[in-house]
Design a protein around this motif. Structure first.
Motif, mmCIF file in Angstrom:
data_model
loop_
_atom_site.group_PDB
_atom_site.id
_atom_site.type_symbol
_atom_site.label_atom_id
_atom_site.label_comp_id
_atom_site.label_asym_id
_atom_site.label_seq_id
_atom_site.Cartn_x
_atom_site.Cartn_y
_atom_site.Cartn_z
ATOM 1 N N PHE A 1 0.798 -1.225 0.000
ATOM 2 C CA PHE A 1 0.000 0.000 0.000
ATOM 3 C C PHE A 1 0.832 1.277 0.000
ATOM 4 N N GLN A 2 2.157 1.166 0.055
ATOM 5 C CA GLN A 2 3.038 2.328 0.155
ATOM 6 C C GLN A 2 2.700 3.079 1.454
ATOM 7 N N HIS A 3 2.571 4.396 1.401
ATOM 8 C CA HIS A 3 2.235 5.182 2.594
ATOM 9 C C HIS A 3 0.721 5.111 2.811
ATOM 10 N N HIS A 4 0.329 4.724 4.022
ATOM 11 C CA HIS A 4 -1.084 4.624 4.352
ATOM 12 C C HIS A 4 -1.259 4.892 5.844
ATOM 13 N N ILE A 5 -2.460 4.622 6.360
ATOM 14 C CA ILE A 5 -2.796 4.990 7.732
ATOM 15 C C ILE A 5 -3.210 3.743 8.510
ATOM 16 N N HIS A 6 -2.720 3.667 9.748
ATOM 17 C CA HIS A 6 -2.950 2.517 10.624
ATOM 18 C C HIS A 6 -3.765 2.959 11.837
ATOM 19 N N LEU A 7 -4.890 2.280 12.124
ATOM 20 C CA LEU A 7 -5.668 2.526 13.343
ATOM 21 C C LEU A 7 -4.997 1.787 14.485
ATOM 22 N N GLN A 8 -4.743 2.478 15.559
ATOM 23 C CA GLN A 8 -4.066 1.903 16.717
ATOM 24 C C GLN A 8 -5.059 1.361 17.736
ATOM 25 N N ASP A 9 -4.666 0.284 18.398
ATOM 26 C CA ASP A 9 -5.367 -0.241 19.570
ATOM 27 C C ASP A 9 -6.844 -0.576 19.326
ATOM 28 N N VAL A 10 -7.123 -1.215 18.198
ATOM 29 C CA VAL A 10 -8.475 -1.713 17.950
ATOM 30 C C VAL A 10 -8.647 -2.973 18.805
ATOM 31 N N PRO A 11 -9.652 -3.017 19.670
ATOM 32 C CA PRO A 11 -9.809 -4.166 20.572
ATOM 33 C C PRO A 11 -9.889 -5.497 19.815
ATOM 34 N N GLY A 12 -9.022 -6.437 20.209
ATOM 35 C CA GLY A 12 -9.036 -7.768 19.630
ATOM 36 C C GLY A 12 -8.582 -7.852 18.191
ATOM 37 N N ARG A 13 -7.997 -6.782 17.680
ATOM 38 C CA ARG A 13 -7.617 -6.750 16.267
ATOM 39 C C ARG A 13 -6.226 -6.146 16.112
ATOM 40 N N SER A 14 -5.598 -6.413 14.982
ATOM 41 C CA SER A 14 -4.309 -5.787 14.668
ATOM 42 C C SER A 14 -4.273 -5.459 13.185
ATOM 43 N N LEU A 15 -3.387 -4.554 12.834
ATOM 44 C CA LEU A 15 -3.197 -4.114 11.451
ATOM 45 C C LEU A 15 -4.489 -3.700 10.761
ATOM 46 N N ILE A 16 -5.261 -2.873 11.431
ATOM 47 C CA ILE A 16 -6.444 -2.292 10.806
ATOM 48 C C ILE A 16 -5.978 -1.020 10.103
ATOM 49 N N LEU A 17 -6.169 -0.989 8.795
ATOM 50 C CA LEU A 17 -5.610 0.073 7.965
ATOM 51 C C LEU A 17 -6.695 0.867 7.254
ATOM 52 N N LEU A 18 -6.349 2.067 6.859
ATOM 53 C CA LEU A 18 -7.103 2.829 5.869
ATOM 54 C C LEU A 18 -6.306 2.699 4.584
ATOM 55 N N HIS A 19 -6.893 2.051 3.573
ATOM 56 C CA HIS A 19 -6.196 1.848 2.302
ATOM 57 C C HIS A 19 -7.210 1.765 1.165
ATOM 58 N N PRO A 20 -6.761 1.924 -0.082
ATOM 59 C CA PRO A 20 -7.689 1.896 -1.209
ATOM 60 C C PRO A 20 -8.316 0.522 -1.428
ATOM 61 N N ALA A 21 -9.581 0.530 -1.797
ATOM 62 C CA ALA A 21 -10.324 -0.665 -2.208
ATOM 63 C C ALA A 21 -11.679 -0.185 -2.721
ATOM 64 N N ASN A 22 -12.219 -0.867 -3.705
ATOM 65 C CA ASN A 22 -13.523 -0.503 -4.262
ATOM 66 C C ASN A 22 -14.621 -1.513 -3.963
ATOM 67 N N ASP A 23 -14.251 -2.660 -3.369
ATOM 68 C CA ASP A 23 -15.224 -3.705 -3.035
ATOM 69 C C ASP A 23 -14.822 -4.322 -1.698
ATOM 70 N N ALA A 24 -15.597 -4.048 -0.666
ATOM 71 C CA ALA A 24 -15.235 -4.481 0.686
ATOM 72 C C ALA A 24 -15.095 -5.997 0.790
ATOM 73 N N ILE A 25 -16.040 -6.731 0.251
ATOM 74 C CA ILE A 25 -16.012 -8.197 0.370
ATOM 75 C C ILE A 25 -14.794 -8.783 -0.330
ATOM 76 N N LYS A 26 -14.444 -8.262 -1.489
ATOM 77 C CA LYS A 26 -13.342 -8.827 -2.274
ATOM 78 C C LYS A 26 -11.969 -8.313 -1.849
ATOM 79 N N GLU A 27 -11.896 -7.102 -1.282
ATOM 80 C CA GLU A 27 -10.593 -6.463 -1.084
ATOM 81 C C GLU A 27 -10.236 -6.109 0.355
ATOM 82 N N LEU A 28 -11.148 -6.228 1.293
ATOM 83 C CA LEU A 28 -10.866 -5.831 2.674
ATOM 84 C C LEU A 28 -10.902 -7.021 3.618
ATOM 85 N N GLU A 29 -10.084 -6.940 4.654
ATOM 86 C CA GLU A 29 -10.055 -7.943 5.720
ATOM 87 C C GLU A 29 -10.198 -7.246 7.068
#
Length: 142
Positions: A58-86
């Motif tokens: 993703f090159q330079h992007h944004i990371h959400l810190q301290d999401v409960p029970g989760r890690s590496l939650i990012l803000l990054h480009p995607a056009n289809d949540a089901i196909k491209e996001l985790e």
């Protein structure tokens, strides 16, 4: 600096509007709310610190810190949540369907052009995630 993400939840995905100082930055798409399950759910509502991050993918992007029970939650480009996001959040220029949008890279560039220079100065940036119902109720009393 506090960004505010107002969400609307659907079984197929989550739609959002991302604001700064009451001004629209972009729209967002995410996975549906599935009790904060890793890789298949959007993150819980709350206030999160943001951090700049770099990766080959993703090159330079944004990371959400301290999401409960989760890690590496990012803000990054995607056009289809089901196909491209985790579990991450994708900025989009327009919603084209539930959990879908277009021109994500353009919206992502607009967002990072605003946020990354602030983070580079070591100034805190936070993201407040709320239900859009809360937002629209507050607008009725203005």
């Amino acid at each position: 600096m506090i960004l505010v993400l107002h969400r609307t939840y659907f079984p197929e995905g989550t739609q959002g509007i991302l604001l700064w100082n009451g001004q629209l930055i972009c729209y967002t798409i995410e996975l549906p709310w599935i009790q904060n399950e890793q890789n298949i759910s959007c993150v819980p509502e709350g206030l999160y610190n943001l951090q700049k991050r770099y990766s080959q993918k993703f090159q330079h992007h944004i990371h959400l810190q301290d999401v409960p029970g989760r890690s590496l939650i990012l803000l990054h480009p995607a056009n289809d949540a089901i196909k491209e996001l985790e579990g991450c959040i994708a900025p989009v220029s327009y919603h084209t369907g539930i959990g879908k949008g277009n021109l994500s890279r353009k919206a992502f560039h607009k967002l990072t052009s605003l946020v990354l220079p602030v983070l580079a100065k070591n100034t805190p940036v936070q993201l407040r995630i709320t239900s859009s119902l809360s937002y629209f109720k507050s607008q009725l009393f203005i």
